[in-house]
Enzyme design. Structure first.
Site, mmCIF file in Angstrom:
data_model
loop_
_atom_site.group_PDB
_atom_site.id
_atom_site.type_symbol
_atom_site.label_atom_id
_atom_site.label_comp_id
_atom_site.label_asym_id
_atom_site.label_seq_id
_atom_site.Cartn_x
_atom_site.Cartn_y
_atom_site.Cartn_z
ATOM 1 N N TYR A 129 17.160 -13.782 -16.247
ATOM 2 C CA TYR A 129 15.678 -13.938 -16.324
ATOM 3 C C TYR A 129 15.554 -14.254 -14.688
ATOM 4 O O TYR A 129 16.349 -15.194 -13.930
ATOM 5 C CB TYR A 129 16.104 -15.394 -17.341
ATOM 6 C CG TYR A 129 16.689 -14.670 -18.741
ATOM 7 C CD1 TYR A 129 15.574 -13.663 -19.197
ATOM 8 C CD2 TYR A 129 16.886 -15.679 -19.628
ATOM 9 C CE1 TYR A 129 16.086 -13.546 -20.565
ATOM 10 C CE2 TYR A 129 17.106 -15.456 -20.458
ATOM 11 C CZ TYR A 129 16.289 -14.799 -21.077
ATOM 12 O OH TYR A 129 16.789 -14.240 -22.537
ATOM 13 N N HIS A 184 24.243 -9.262 -23.901
ATOM 14 C CA HIS A 184 22.555 -9.977 -23.985
ATOM 15 C C HIS A 184 21.656 -7.968 -24.100
ATOM 16 O O HIS A 184 22.337 -7.839 -23.977
ATOM 17 C CB HIS A 184 22.160 -10.225 -22.313
ATOM 18 C CG HIS A 184 20.748 -10.130 -22.462
ATOM 19 N ND1 HIS A 184 20.532 -10.610 -21.027
ATOM 20 C CD2 HIS A 184 19.822 -10.795 -22.844
ATOM 21 C CE1 HIS A 184 19.135 -12.016 -21.141
ATOM 22 N NE2 HIS A 184 18.700 -10.948 -22.508
HETATM 23 P P1 NAD Z 1 8.814 -17.931 -26.594
HETATM 24 O O1 NAD Z 1 7.954 -17.249 -28.320
HETATM 25 O O2 NAD Z 1 9.553 -19.260 -26.554
HETATM 26 O O3 NAD Z 1 7.040 -17.702 -25.658
HETATM 27 C C1 NAD Z 1 7.420 -18.326 -24.415
HETATM 28 C C2 NAD Z 1 5.648 -18.149 -23.401
HETATM 29 O O4 NAD Z 1 5.090 -19.584 -23.991
HETATM 30 C C3 NAD Z 1 6.113 -19.034 -21.831
HETATM 31 O O5 NAD Z 1 5.010 -18.223 -21.528
HETATM 32 C C4 NAD Z 1 5.940 -20.342 -22.280
HETATM 33 O O6 NAD Z 1 5.444 -20.861 -20.935
HETATM 34 C C5 NAD Z 1 4.611 -19.987 -23.369
HETATM 35 N N1 NAD Z 1 4.635 -22.223 -23.215
HETATM 36 C C6 NAD Z 1 5.654 -22.556 -24.082
HETATM 37 N N2 NAD Z 1 5.570 -24.056 -25.015
HETATM 38 C C7 NAD Z 1 3.830 -23.908 -24.793
HETATM 39 C C8 NAD Z 1 3.002 -24.505 -25.166
HETATM 40 N N3 NAD Z 1 3.123 -26.320 -25.760
HETATM 41 N N4 NAD Z 1 2.084 -24.518 -25.038
HETATM 42 C C9 NAD Z 1 1.402 -23.450 -23.749
HETATM 43 N N5 NAD Z 1 2.272 -22.574 -23.875
HETATM 44 C C10 NAD Z 1 3.486 -22.360 -23.702
HETATM 45 O O7 NAD Z 1 9.526 -16.325 -25.958
HETATM 46 P P2 NAD Z 1 10.538 -16.719 -25.020
HETATM 47 O O8 NAD Z 1 10.557 -18.026 -23.462
HETATM 48 O O9 NAD Z 1 10.858 -15.360 -24.541
HETATM 49 O O10 NAD Z 1 11.821 -17.494 -25.957
HETATM 50 C C11 NAD Z 1 12.353 -17.752 -25.828
HETATM 51 C C12 NAD Z 1 13.789 -18.262 -24.818
HETATM 52 O O11 NAD Z 1 14.878 -17.386 -26.533
HETATM 53 C C13 NAD Z 1 14.107 -17.158 -24.378
HETATM 54 O O12 NAD Z 1 13.601 -18.494 -23.248
HETATM 55 C C14 NAD Z 1 15.130 -17.130 -23.824
HETATM 56 O O13 NAD Z 1 16.074 -18.839 -23.684
HETATM 57 C C15 NAD Z 1 15.122 -17.090 -25.337
HETATM 58 N N6 NAD Z 1 15.264 -15.558 -25.675
HETATM 59 C C16 NAD Z 1 16.615 -14.466 -25.495
HETATM 60 C C17 NAD Z 1 16.045 -12.697 -25.367
HETATM 61 C C18 NAD Z 1 17.674 -12.294 -26.320
HETATM 62 O O14 NAD Z 1 18.446 -12.704 -25.693
HETATM 63 N N7 NAD Z 1 17.356 -11.096 -25.622
HETATM 64 C C19 NAD Z 1 15.424 -12.534 -25.822
HETATM 65 C C20 NAD Z 1 13.582 -13.685 -25.957
HETATM 66 C C21 NAD Z 1 14.474 -14.982 -25.998
#
Ligand code: NAD
Length: 316
Positions: free
Chosen positions: A56, A119
């Site tokens: 990230y 990952h």
């Molecule tokens: P998400 O669906 O959580 O969306 C994140 C986005 O939504 C960001 O732009 C954030 O700023 C925004 N957001 C969050 N809360 C909000 C709110 N209340 N109002 C408006 N915007 C808001 O997607 P994500 O971040 O990809 O997934 C969450 C976490 O899961 C990641 O940060 C990561 O830690 C993990 N993840 C892991 C993998 C992997 O291991 N392959 C893949 C995807 C996600």
């Protein structure tokens, strides 16, 4: 805050987990000082699960999270990853796992993580993941540098195949249980339950699709899914709700995931997302959303090596 047990690890994790990828400017440019305050506000409110990766922001998220956690390390369950280092840079060798955890520990200012995950395993060779990567993660565990180990990725059948071949403590799945998709429940959750594997459900906002801002330019979903997401955002607005609140609440109601990981980088987002703990969703709104997303429900996209692909969905 509410907590659930993460499979057989026995770790008690907050049902809202802090996804730290936005701290690495993965979605847009963020203010590091604000990100630090967001992390601390979340901890103060009882959020204890934090998920990050060297991938990230090409190590930026780990560095920023490490700084924000100084003096608070003992309050959190800290999860990081190894094996993916850039968009197209993967190394699942034992040597890489060994080096990666050392680098992560230095960036995170700690001498152990609670969870170390391979990952995006679909970009690796399954045989190597099973015979080399996971055993290397166990070595890291024996050395006391990770309390538990797991895998993350997108194709559900592949995650199941790997977990069937080699014992893992946790699985992190993303974009497979939210307002647009629910196949996690059928494909992976029963296996996780049967094997005592802790299941984490990431990306309840479908990586930004279910926000006013919409999907980031790199988002892999077909356009029809993004358009349906915008319709959901409008619908929520017309009912007087913010779409992220509705979407997160919906995912939190899914009991088979110990935690829902939502990406955050500001105190306002933390506050909005915490408000879901006291929020009831009107049945009429949920029915309207279900109707609006029906044509794209369970649309998935290809991810990883061709040999690790899962059967495509209608729109993929
Ligand atoms: P998400 O669906 O959580 O969306 C994140 C986005 O939504 C960001 O732009 C954030 O700023 C925004 N957001 C969050 N809360 C909000 C709110 N209340 N109002 C408006 N915007 C808001 O997607 P994500 O971040 O990809 O997934 C969450 C976490 O899961 C990641 O940060 C990561 O830690 C993990 N993840 C892991 C993998 C992997 O291991 N392959 C893949 C995807 C996600």
């Amino acid at each position: 805050m509410l907590y659930r047990t993460l499979g057989s690890t026995g770790l008690s994790v907050s049902i809202i987990g802090f996804g730290a990828s936005p701290l690495g400017d993965v979605f847009d440019l963020t203010d590091p000082a604000e990100g630090e305050k967001a992390v601390r506000a979340a901890i103060d409110a009882g959020v204890n699960l934090f998920d990050v990766s060297p991938f990230y922001g090409l190590t930026l998220a780990e560095k920023r999270l490490g700084k924000a956690l100084r003096g608070r390390r003992d309050k959190v369950v800290l999860a990081t990853k190894c094996g993916r280092y850039a968009e197209d840079s993967f190394d699942f060798s034992a040597r890489s796992v060994k080096a990666s955890i050392e680098n992560s520990l230095a960036r995170l200012h700690t001498d152990y993580v609670d969870l170390l995950q391979a990952h995006d395993v679909e970009f690796g060779d399954v045989r190597q993941i099973v015979e080399e990567t996971i055993p290397a993660l166990r070595t890291v565990q024996k050395e006391g540098k990770a309390r538990y180990i797991g895998i993350t990725g997108y194709p559900l059948p592949l995650l199941a195949e790997i977990a069937n071949q080699q014992k893992v403590d946790t699985i992190l799945s993303y974009c497979r249980y939210n307002l647009l998709v629910n196949d996690l429940d059928a494909v992976l959750a029963p296996l996780a339950e049967a094997k005592g594997i802790g299941l984490m459900n990431a990306s309840p906002l479908h990586m930004g699709v279910l926000t006013e801002r919409g999907a980031p330019p790199w988002h892999p979903a077909p356009q029809q899914v993004k358009t349906a997401g915008s319709r959901v955002v409008e619908l929520c607005r017309s009912w007087g709700f913010d779409a992220p609140v509705v979407a997160l609440r919906f995912s939190l109601n899914y009991p088979k995931a110990a935690s829902t990981l939502v990406g955050m980088s500001t105190r306002a987002q933390v506050e909005a997302n915490l408000s879901t703990l006291d929020c009831d969703l009107p049945a009429g709104l949920l029915a309207a959303i279900e109707h609006a997303v029906a044509p794209v429900k369970n649309t998935i996209w290809p991810s990883g090596r061709a040999e690790n692909a899962e059967p495509p969905s209608r729109l993929a």
